[in-house]
Design a protein around this motif. Structure first.
Motif, PDB file in Angstrom:
ATOM      1  N   GLY A 128       0.791  -1.226   0.000  1.00  0.00           N
ATOM      2  CA  GLY A 128       0.000   0.000   0.000  1.00  0.00           C
ATOM      3  C   GLY A 128       0.818   1.269   0.000  1.00  0.00           C
ATOM      4  O   GLY A 128       0.290   2.362  -0.231  1.00  0.00           O
ATOM      5  N   LYS A 129       2.100   1.167   0.247  1.00  0.00           N
ATOM      6  CA  LYS A 129       2.949   2.345   0.282  1.00  0.00           C
ATOM      7  C   LYS A 129       3.431   2.684  -1.126  1.00  0.00           C
ATOM      8  O   LYS A 129       3.642   1.809  -1.956  1.00  0.00           O
ATOM      9  N   THR A 130       3.644   3.967  -1.385  1.00  0.00           N
ATOM     10  CA  THR A 130       4.101   4.429  -2.695  1.00  0.00           C
ATOM     11  C   THR A 130       5.615   4.569  -2.700  1.00  0.00           C
ATOM     12  O   THR A 130       6.211   5.069  -1.735  1.00  0.00           O
ATOM     13  N   TYR A 131       6.218   4.139  -3.811  1.00  0.00           N
ATOM     14  CA  TYR A 131       7.673   4.164  -3.951  1.00  0.00           C
ATOM     15  C   TYR A 131       8.062   4.828  -5.267  1.00  0.00           C
ATOM     16  O   TYR A 131       7.302   4.811  -6.246  1.00  0.00           O
ATOM     17  N   ARG A 132       9.263   5.386  -5.281  1.00  0.00           N
ATOM     18  CA  ARG A 132       9.784   5.999  -6.497  1.00  0.00           C
ATOM     19  C   ARG A 132      11.114   5.349  -6.856  1.00  0.00           C
ATOM     20  O   ARG A 132      12.056   5.345  -6.064  1.00  0.00           O
ATOM     21  N   LEU A 133      11.156   4.782  -8.056  1.00  0.00           N
ATOM     22  CA  LEU A 133      12.367   4.175  -8.585  1.00  0.00           C
ATOM     23  C   LEU A 133      12.987   5.132  -9.598  1.00  0.00           C
ATOM     24  O   LEU A 133      12.353   5.489 -10.586  1.00  0.00           O
ATOM     25  N   THR A 134      14.194   5.590  -9.342  1.00  0.00           N
ATOM     26  CA  THR A 134      14.882   6.471 -10.284  1.00  0.00           C
ATOM     27  C   THR A 134      16.157   5.787 -10.758  1.00  0.00           C
ATOM     28  O   THR A 134      16.775   5.016 -10.017  1.00  0.00           O
ATOM     29  N   PHE A 171       5.336   3.764  -8.169  1.00  0.00           N
ATOM     30  CA  PHE A 171       4.416   2.625  -8.076  1.00  0.00           C
ATOM     31  C   PHE A 171       3.959   2.431  -6.632  1.00  0.00           C
ATOM     32  O   PHE A 171       4.593   2.921  -5.691  1.00  0.00           O
ATOM     33  N   LYS A 172       2.854   1.720  -6.468  1.00  0.00           N
ATOM     34  CA  LYS A 172       2.344   1.381  -5.147  1.00  0.00           C
ATOM     35  C   LYS A 172       2.603  -0.107  -4.905  1.00  0.00           C
ATOM     36  O   LYS A 172       2.234  -0.950  -5.731  1.00  0.00           O
ATOM     37  N   ALA A 173       3.246  -0.430  -3.807  1.00  0.00           N
ATOM     38  CA  ALA A 173       3.618  -1.812  -3.516  1.00  0.00           C
ATOM     39  C   ALA A 173       2.382  -2.663  -3.235  1.00  0.00           C
ATOM     40  O   ALA A 173       1.484  -2.263  -2.504  1.00  0.00           O
ATOM     41  N   VAL A 174       2.324  -3.841  -3.826  1.00  0.00           N
ATOM     42  CA  VAL A 174       1.225  -4.789  -3.609  1.00  0.00           C
ATOM     43  C   VAL A 174       1.718  -6.024  -2.862  1.00  0.00           C
ATOM     44  O   VAL A 174       0.972  -6.970  -2.648  1.00  0.00           O
ATOM     45  N   SER A 175       2.998  -6.007  -2.467  1.00  0.00           N
ATOM     46  CA  SER A 175       3.581  -7.136  -1.755  1.00  0.00           C
ATOM     47  C   SER A 175       4.697  -6.628  -0.863  1.00  0.00           C
ATOM     48  O   SER A 175       5.182  -5.508  -1.036  1.00  0.00           O
ATOM     49  N   ASN A 176       5.097  -7.440   0.110  1.00  0.00           N
ATOM     50  CA  ASN A 176       6.219  -7.047   0.966  1.00  0.00           C
ATOM     51  C   ASN A 176       7.569  -7.388   0.327  1.00  0.00           C
ATOM     52  O   ASN A 176       8.622  -7.167   0.913  1.00  0.00           O
ATOM     53  N   ARG A 177       7.527  -7.962  -0.851  1.00  0.00           N
ATOM     54  CA  ARG A 177       8.718  -8.194  -1.680  1.00  0.00           C
ATOM     55  C   ARG A 177       8.403  -7.734  -3.092  1.00  0.00           C
ATOM     56  O   ARG A 177       7.469  -8.230  -3.711  1.00  0.00           O
ATOM     57  N   THR A 178       9.182  -6.787  -3.611  1.00  0.00           N
ATOM     58  CA  THR A 178       8.949  -6.260  -4.964  1.00  0.00           C
ATOM     59  C   THR A 178      10.186  -6.506  -5.819  1.00  0.00           C
ATOM     60  O   THR A 178      11.296  -6.119  -5.441  1.00  0.00           O
ATOM     61  N   ARG A 179       9.966  -7.136  -6.978  1.00  0.00           N
ATOM     62  CA  ARG A 179      11.072  -7.418  -7.892  1.00  0.00           C
ATOM     63  C   ARG A 179      11.354  -6.193  -8.752  1.00  0.00           C
ATOM     64  O   ARG A 179      10.489  -5.721  -9.490  1.00  0.00           O
ATOM     65  N   VAL A 209      22.844   1.051 -17.592  1.00  0.00           N
ATOM     66  CA  VAL A 209      21.989   1.405 -16.457  1.00  0.00           C
ATOM     67  C   VAL A 209      22.899   1.706 -15.279  1.00  0.00           C
ATOM     68  O   VAL A 209      23.874   0.989 -15.032  1.00  0.00           O
ATOM     69  N   ASP A 210      22.583   2.782 -14.542  1.00  0.00           N
ATOM     70  CA  ASP A 210      23.428   3.167 -13.409  1.00  0.00           C
ATOM     71  C   ASP A 210      22.624   4.018 -12.442  1.00  0.00           C
ATOM     72  O   ASP A 210      21.507   4.462 -12.750  1.00  0.00           O
ATOM     73  N   ASP A 211      23.200   4.234 -11.260  1.00  0.00           N
ATOM     74  CA  ASP A 211      22.652   5.171 -10.262  1.00  0.00           C
ATOM     75  C   ASP A 211      21.176   4.892  -9.975  1.00  0.00           C
ATOM     76  O   ASP A 211      20.325   5.770 -10.089  1.00  0.00           O
ATOM     77  N   VAL A 212      20.878   3.650  -9.610  1.00  0.00           N
ATOM     78  CA  VAL A 212      19.491   3.237  -9.334  1.00  0.00           C
ATOM     79  C   VAL A 212      19.149   3.568  -7.886  1.00  0.00           C
ATOM     80  O   VAL A 212      19.920   3.261  -6.969  1.00  0.00           O
ATOM     81  N   LYS A 213      18.012   4.188  -7.676  1.00  0.00           N
ATOM     82  CA  LYS A 213      17.569   4.511  -6.316  1.00  0.00           C
ATOM     83  C   LYS A 213      16.113   4.118  -6.140  1.00  0.00           C
ATOM     84  O   LYS A 213      15.293   4.321  -7.035  1.00  0.00           O
ATOM     85  N   LEU A 214      15.803   3.552  -4.971  1.00  0.00           N
ATOM     86  CA  LEU A 214      14.423   3.204  -4.614  1.00  0.00           C
ATOM     87  C   LEU A 214      14.139   3.743  -3.232  1.00  0.00           C
ATOM     88  O   LEU A 214      14.811   3.381  -2.266  1.00  0.00           O
ATOM     89  N   LEU A 215      13.142   4.633  -3.139  1.00  0.00           N
ATOM     90  CA  LEU A 215      12.753   5.235  -1.868  1.00  0.00           C
ATOM     91  C   LEU A 215      11.240   5.319  -1.775  1.00  0.00           C
ATOM     92  O   LEU A 215      10.549   5.433  -2.809  1.00  0.00           O
ATOM     93  N   SER A 216      10.735   5.266  -0.556  1.00  0.00           N
ATOM     94  CA  SER A 216       9.291   5.451  -0.361  1.00  0.00           C
ATOM     95  C   SER A 216       8.988   6.948  -0.386  1.00  0.00           C
ATOM     96  O   SER A 216       9.830   7.777  -0.033  1.00  0.00           O
ATOM     97  N   VAL A 217       7.783   7.266  -0.822  1.00  0.00           N
ATOM     98  CA  VAL A 217       7.348   8.670  -0.869  1.00  0.00           C
ATOM     99  C   VAL A 217       6.046   8.799  -0.087  1.00  0.00           C
ATOM    100  O   VAL A 217       5.290   7.849   0.066  1.00  0.00           O
TER     101      VAL A 217
END
Length: 369
Positions: A277-283, A327-335, A358-366
């Motif tokens: 249910g939490k929203t995340y941003r993948l950059t 994206f909004k997470a639908v699981s406690n593990r996201t591929r 591909v480089d400088d990948v970041k994943l954070l909740s918003v």
């Protein structure tokens, strides 16, 4: 004149390597006589064939092993050696091996150069017991015919025996692959931080790259290697991905990046911990490595069921753009996964596979608004 691919004439010991040397364990860099420049005694040679298990300094060899000099001819083909003047060739069921002092429980990556010498499908089996993997070397990613490969293992004890074996059964034993420049590097898997949920998201931790290597290092599919040479990431594809460095390629951030060289058959992935249910941003950054990989490149990024296609018009001279997938997470593990949409060839030789980086990948909740 041969092109220097996976090669170095000198490996300097860093502070970490010096510590390793002091405590008796193997240091990052070439193995003992890892470039095979120390030749067998002439009395232990019959033409190019090596006689005796201990004839090659630093190595134990078994089966039909040849000591090859750069410029040697095989029929109409000129054999090129990437590092120095010598390499070895493994005939049917032949192998070379070396024992190393390592730290129990630590992960290590082996980097080595290999080349096919015949049209038959060739493979190499790399083993450090109990781990073993068969690396296909049929696909050639460089115009010179030599590629660098990485394979990882976890040390089960304080001694590890590295074995490179040719499982081939060709009619002509001289059709076996050439091996040169064998090195090792200790891997230290990074952890997630409060600034990034993903591990090793800038790809700074990875296999050994020789200081003078200008073709990068191929990381094989996960099915061939239980322990990835790219900590935190899995190569979930049929083809390898290429690990590149800023000394020889354009890299958007830091010193390392990944080039997706096999179209949709070349993918990397990582499982991230998320909260439903939490929203995340993948950059992330998408670009080209300044290696004449010109044309319309596209990277597809996936976060669970969410996806985005990022086009990049490459001139093959280096550059990048940034992309965002929310994206909004639908699981406690996201591929989290990245792949290249198209197969692309370098426009300077039209024979070498290449692709977007591909480089400088970041994943954070918003914050949800």
């Amino acid at each position: 004149m041969s092109v220097l691919l996976c090669a170095t004439f000198h490996v300097a010991l860093s502070a970490t390597n010096t510590t390793a040397a002091r405590n008796g364990t193997v240091a990052d860099g070439l193995l003992e006589n890892g470039n095979f420049e120390l030749a067998p005694d002439p009395k232990n040679m019959k033409g190019t064939v090596v006689l005796g298990k201990y004839a090659i300094p630093g190595w134990i060899n078994e089966g039909f092993v040849e000591y090859i000099k750069s410029g040697q001819k095989q029929g109409d083909m000129l054999l090129v050696v990437p590092e120095g003047a010598y390499a070895v060739r493994l005939g049917n069921e032949a192998s070379i091996k070396q024992k190393l002092k390592v730290i129990k429980g630590l992960y290590y990556s082996i980097t080595f150069s290999a080349a096919r010498t015949c049209a038959q499908e060739e493979r190499l089996n790399v083993t450090v017991a109990p781990d073993s993997g068969v690396l296909p070397i049929q696909t050639v990613y460089s115009s010179n015919g030599w590629d660098c490969y990485a394979w990882a293992f976890q040390a089960e004890s304080t001694e590890a025996e590295v074995i490179i074996h040719n499982p081939g059964v060709e009619e002509d034993p001289a059709c076996g692959p050439l091996i040169d420049a064998v090195a090792i590097k200790a891997l230290y898997p990074p952890r997630p931080t409060n600034k990034n949920i993903l591990k090793n998201a800038g790809f700074e931790e990875g296999p050994y790259i020789f200081p003078n290597a200008n073709y990068g290092v191929l990381i094989p599919p996960n099915i061939e290697d239980d322990h990835s040479p790219l900590p935190g990431w899995m190569v979930e594809s049929l083809k390898a991905v290429k690990y590149i460095d800023s000394a020889h390629f354009f890299v958007p951030q830091g010193r390392r990046a990944i080039e997706l060289v096999g179209g949709k058959e070349s993918a990397i992935a990582q499982i991230a911990r998320t909260i439903v249910g939490k929203t995340y941003r993948l950059t992330f950054a998408v670009g080209d490595a300044n290696n004449s990989c010109a044309g319309s490149l596209v990277v597809e990024a996936f976060a669970g069921k969410d996806t985005i296609k990022v086009p990049y018009e490459s001139k093959g001279k280096g550059g990048f753009k940034r992309a965002v997938l929310t994206f909004k997470a639908v699981s406690n593990r996201t591929r989290i996964m990245f792949l290249s949409t198209f197969y692309t060839m370098r426009n300077d030789d039209f024979s070498s596979l290449c692709g977007p980086i591909v480089d400088d990948v970041k994943l954070l909740s918003v914050r949800n608004t």
